[in-house]
Design a protein around this motif. Structure first.
Motif, PDB file in Angstrom:
ATOM      1  N   ALA A   1       2.996  26.950  40.844  1.00 56.03           N
ATOM      2  CA  ALA A   1       2.431  28.291  40.809  1.00 56.03           C
ATOM      3  C   ALA A   1       1.855  28.575  39.425  1.00 56.03           C
ATOM      4  O   ALA A   1       0.811  29.215  39.292  1.00 56.03           O
ATOM      5  N   ASP A   2       2.522  28.075  38.388  1.00 52.96           N
ATOM      6  CA  ASP A   2       2.028  28.254  37.017  1.00 52.96           C
ATOM      7  C   ASP A   2       0.622  27.708  36.845  1.00 52.96           C
ATOM      8  O   ASP A   2      -0.241  28.372  36.260  1.00 52.96           O
ATOM      9  N   ASP A   3       0.385  26.500  37.331  1.00 49.65           N
ATOM     10  CA  ASP A   3      -0.938  25.895  37.180  1.00 49.65           C
ATOM     11  C   ASP A   3      -2.009  26.693  37.922  1.00 49.65           C
ATOM     12  O   ASP A   3      -3.116  26.877  37.422  1.00 49.65           O
ATOM     13  N   ALA A   4      -1.672  27.180  39.115  1.00 51.08           N
ATOM     14  CA  ALA A   4      -2.630  27.977  39.888  1.00 51.08           C
ATOM     15  C   ALA A   4      -2.944  29.291  39.172  1.00 51.08           C
ATOM     16  O   ALA A   4      -4.116  29.691  39.084  1.00 51.08           O
ATOM     17  N   VAL A   5      -1.928  29.943  38.631  1.00 51.09           N
ATOM     18  CA  VAL A   5      -2.135  31.198  37.911  1.00 51.09           C
ATOM     19  C   VAL A   5      -2.944  30.947  36.630  1.00 51.09           C
ATOM     20  O   VAL A   5      -3.838  31.718  36.305  1.00 51.09           O
ATOM     21  N   GLU A   6      -2.652  29.866  35.921  1.00 50.74           N
ATOM     22  CA  GLU A   6      -3.407  29.551  34.721  1.00 50.74           C
ATOM     23  C   GLU A   6      -4.888  29.354  35.039  1.00 50.74           C
ATOM     24  O   GLU A   6      -5.759  29.761  34.262  1.00 50.74           O
ATOM     25  N   CYS A   7      -5.183  28.755  36.179  1.00 53.24           N
ATOM     26  CA  CYS A   7      -6.578  28.585  36.606  1.00 53.24           C
ATOM     27  C   CYS A   7      -7.246  29.949  36.778  1.00 53.24           C
ATOM     28  O   CYS A   7      -8.389  30.137  36.365  1.00 53.24           O
ATOM     29  N   LEU A   8      -6.535  30.906  37.348  1.00 57.52           N
ATOM     30  CA  LEU A   8      -7.083  32.247  37.522  1.00 57.52           C
ATOM     31  C   LEU A   8      -7.240  32.967  36.189  1.00 57.52           C
ATOM     32  O   LEU A   8      -8.249  33.621  35.939  1.00 57.52           O
ATOM     33  N   VAL A   9      -6.254  32.851  35.319  1.00 56.92           N
ATOM     34  CA  VAL A   9      -6.260  33.576  34.058  1.00 56.92           C
ATOM     35  C   VAL A   9      -7.334  33.043  33.101  1.00 56.92           C
ATOM     36  O   VAL A   9      -8.090  33.796  32.509  1.00 56.92           O
ATOM     37  N   PHE A  10      -7.392  31.724  32.980  1.00 56.39           N
ATOM     38  CA  PHE A  10      -8.295  31.126  31.992  1.00 56.39           C
ATOM     39  C   PHE A  10      -9.617  30.657  32.568  1.00 56.39           C
ATOM     40  O   PHE A  10     -10.516  30.300  31.838  1.00 56.39           O
ATOM     41  N   GLY A  11      -9.749  30.679  33.884  1.00 58.69           N
ATOM     42  CA  GLY A  11     -10.975  30.190  34.516  1.00 58.69           C
ATOM     43  C   GLY A  11     -12.017  31.266  34.733  1.00 58.69           C
ATOM     44  O   GLY A  11     -12.917  31.109  35.538  1.00 58.69           O
ATOM     45  N   ARG A  12     -11.910  32.388  34.043  1.00 61.77           N
ATOM     46  CA  ARG A  12     -12.859  33.496  34.258  1.00 61.77           C
ATOM     47  C   ARG A  12     -14.114  33.279  33.490  1.00 61.77           C
ATOM     48  O   ARG A  12     -14.284  32.705  32.526  1.00 61.77           O
TER      49      ARG A  12
END
Length: 87
Positions: free
Chosen positions: A76-87
């Protein structure tokens, strides 16, 4: 050909990124990912496939009026990091 996707309800997944974001249940195995100010930045979806659990990061695309899958992750951490930093 379509993939069989099962969802399961196991409670909110623990994530280390909680100091930057908050997860709010949207449906079984689906959470809204919110910034500290309350703005929704995407969805986190838990998916059970072939005996394992993956987490899908999804972002809303206003131009298409639809969600775009950013990828499936083992945590879940990796998926959330993609959302947070992938903007």
């Amino acid at each position: 050909m379509s993939a069989v996707v099962e969802t399961r309800t196991s409670g909110t997944p623990p994530i280390a990124s909680r100091r930057r974001v908050r997860l709010v249940a949207a449906a079984p195995s689906l959470w809204r990912v919110l910034e500290p100010g309350g703005r929704v930045i995407g969805h986190l979806q838990e998916i059970a496939q072939a005996g394992s659990v993956r987490f899908r990061a999804r972002r809303y695309n206003p131009a298409a009026h639809a969600f775009r899958d950013l990828g499936d992750f083992w945590s879940a951490d990796d998926a959330v990091e993609c959302l947070v930093f992938g903007r």
